[in-house]
Design a protein around this motif. Structure first.
Motif, PDB file in Angstrom:
ATOM      1  N   GLY A  40     103.182  41.032  76.351  1.00  0.00           N
ATOM      2  CA  GLY A  40     103.999  41.573  75.276  1.00  0.00           C
ATOM      3  C   GLY A  40     104.713  42.825  75.744  1.00  0.00           C
ATOM      4  O   GLY A  40     105.047  42.963  76.925  1.00  0.00           O
ATOM      5  N   TYR A  41     104.936  43.761  74.841  1.00  0.00           N
ATOM      6  CA  TYR A  41     105.539  45.048  75.181  1.00  0.00           C
ATOM      7  C   TYR A  41     104.422  46.071  75.325  1.00  0.00           C
ATOM      8  O   TYR A  41     103.717  46.372  74.367  1.00  0.00           O
ATOM      9  N   ARG A  42     104.283  46.613  76.506  1.00  0.00           N
ATOM     10  CA  ARG A  42     103.230  47.592  76.777  1.00  0.00           C
ATOM     11  C   ARG A  42     103.570  48.901  76.075  1.00  0.00           C
ATOM     12  O   ARG A  42     104.683  49.423  76.179  1.00  0.00           O
ATOM     13  N   MET A  43     102.586  49.461  75.360  1.00  0.00           N
ATOM     14  CA  MET A  43     102.811  50.672  74.573  1.00  0.00           C
ATOM     15  C   MET A  43     101.626  51.625  74.683  1.00  0.00           C
ATOM     16  O   MET A  43     100.483  51.203  74.870  1.00  0.00           O
ATOM     17  N   ASP A  90      96.047  52.452  74.505  1.00  0.00           N
ATOM     18  CA  ASP A  90      96.924  51.678  75.378  1.00  0.00           C
ATOM     19  C   ASP A  90      96.802  50.208  74.968  1.00  0.00           C
ATOM     20  O   ASP A  90      95.689  49.703  74.775  1.00  0.00           O
ATOM     21  N   GLY A  91      97.932  49.521  74.799  1.00  0.00           N
ATOM     22  CA  GLY A  91      97.847  48.120  74.424  1.00  0.00           C
ATOM     23  C   GLY A  91      99.181  47.405  74.551  1.00  0.00           C
ATOM     24  O   GLY A  91     100.161  47.951  75.072  1.00  0.00           O
ATOM     25  N   GLU A  92      99.183  46.158  74.093  1.00  0.00           N
ATOM     26  CA  GLU A  92     100.376  45.307  74.136  1.00  0.00           C
ATOM     27  C   GLU A  92     100.773  44.920  72.714  1.00  0.00           C
ATOM     28  O   GLU A  92      99.956  44.400  71.948  1.00  0.00           O
ATOM     29  N   VAL A  93     102.028  45.170  72.365  1.00  0.00           N
ATOM     30  CA  VAL A  93     102.573  44.675  71.106  1.00  0.00           C
ATOM     31  C   VAL A  93     103.102  43.267  71.369  1.00  0.00           C
ATOM     32  O   VAL A  93     103.867  43.042  72.312  1.00  0.00           O
ATOM     33  N   ARG A 128      93.840  47.737  74.560  1.00  0.00           N
ATOM     34  CA  ARG A 128      93.196  47.530  75.850  1.00  0.00           C
ATOM     35  C   ARG A 128      92.323  48.706  76.283  1.00  0.00           C
ATOM     36  O   ARG A 128      91.273  48.518  76.897  1.00  0.00           O
ATOM     37  N   ASP A 129      92.763  49.934  75.986  1.00  0.00           N
ATOM     38  CA  ASP A 129      92.063  51.102  76.515  1.00  0.00           C
ATOM     39  C   ASP A 129      92.354  52.305  75.631  1.00  0.00           C
ATOM     40  O   ASP A 129      93.221  52.259  74.754  1.00  0.00           O
ATOM     41  N   VAL A 130      91.645  53.404  75.886  1.00  0.00           N
ATOM     42  CA  VAL A 130      91.868  54.641  75.144  1.00  0.00           C
ATOM     43  C   VAL A 130      91.956  55.794  76.135  1.00  0.00           C
ATOM     44  O   VAL A 130      91.158  55.885  77.071  1.00  0.00           O
TER      45      VAL A 130
END
Length: 219
Positions: A40-43, A90-93, A128-130
């Motif tokens: 997806g879009y990494r954000m 940290d994650g993916e939209v 995914r992460d913090v």
């Protein structure tokens, strides 16, 4: 887990994304965890601090530093509802199809229309992460401890947030699942590793061959 030794967190603009290095073959290892990525879009998403008596500040920042908060409003609302002090994840939209797989074409179409309106696809953010936990910089903590923090977030069923699922040690098993599902890659991450901006050998992206490639190899 004690956060007393974690320093005060820097501003969002000073935080860089960690990126995986290319891997070659799947493997099993007790010190590693494995995941099926959701393309997806990494954000980076910042929750808090409060910006008024009742309103909470939320920001979504893309890999290139673009503010995408208004574009993916349902994710922003779900983040604001978490009610935690300043935290950065940290994650993916992404847009998911009926089988729960990432639909990049629908995501690209949705990105052209800020906000979720009738006729546009809803988005979710796969966390995914913090990096920051309640104003503390936790990037130096091991991955497994950061995951404990991430899993303690009060996520609501049906909201536009989900946790990335991981499997400990069993890289070969997950690779076979990815092959059956038609996934492009699996990720491998050392459970004792810190979060480091840029590419790192403690996070690998292992490609999964397509059905056509698999048939060619078997021929």
């Amino acid at each position: 887990m004690s956060l007393d030794n974690c320093p005060p967190a820097p501003p969002l603009e000073d935080l860089g994304l960690m990126e995986p290095m290319p891997g070659s073959e799947p493997f099993n290892a007790a010190a590693w965890v494995f995941a099926l990525p959701t393309p997806g879009y990494r954000m980076l998403a910042e929750i808090g601090p409060e910006t008024g008596a009742t309103r909470r500040g939320v920001r979504l920042r893309s890999r290139r530093g673009v503010d995408a908060t208004r574009r993916f409003s349902e994710v922003a609302r779900a983040l604001a509802a978490l009610r935690v002090a300043r935290t950065v994840v940290d994650g993916e939209v992404c847009v998911l199809d009926a089988a729960g797989r990432s639909d990049l074409q629908s995501l690209h179409a949705r990105a052209l229309h800020p906000g979720h309106r009738p006729g546009t696809s809803p988005v979710v953010m796969s966390l995914r992460d913090v990096l920051v936990w309640e104003a503390r910089d936790v990037r130096g903590l091991p991955w497994r401890e950061r995951q404990q923090l991430l899993q303690s977030l009060p996520l609501q069923a049906g909201a536009a947030l989900r946790l990335e699922r991981t499997v400990r040690a069993e890289g070969h098993w997950l690779f076979r699942q990815a092959l059956a599902l038609g996934s492009e890659a699996i990720h491998a991450h050392r459970a004792d590793a810190p979060y480091e901006a840029g590419r790192s050998l403690v996070w690998l992206s292992i490609p999964v061959p397509t059905a056509t490639q698999t048939q060619s190899l078997a021929a």
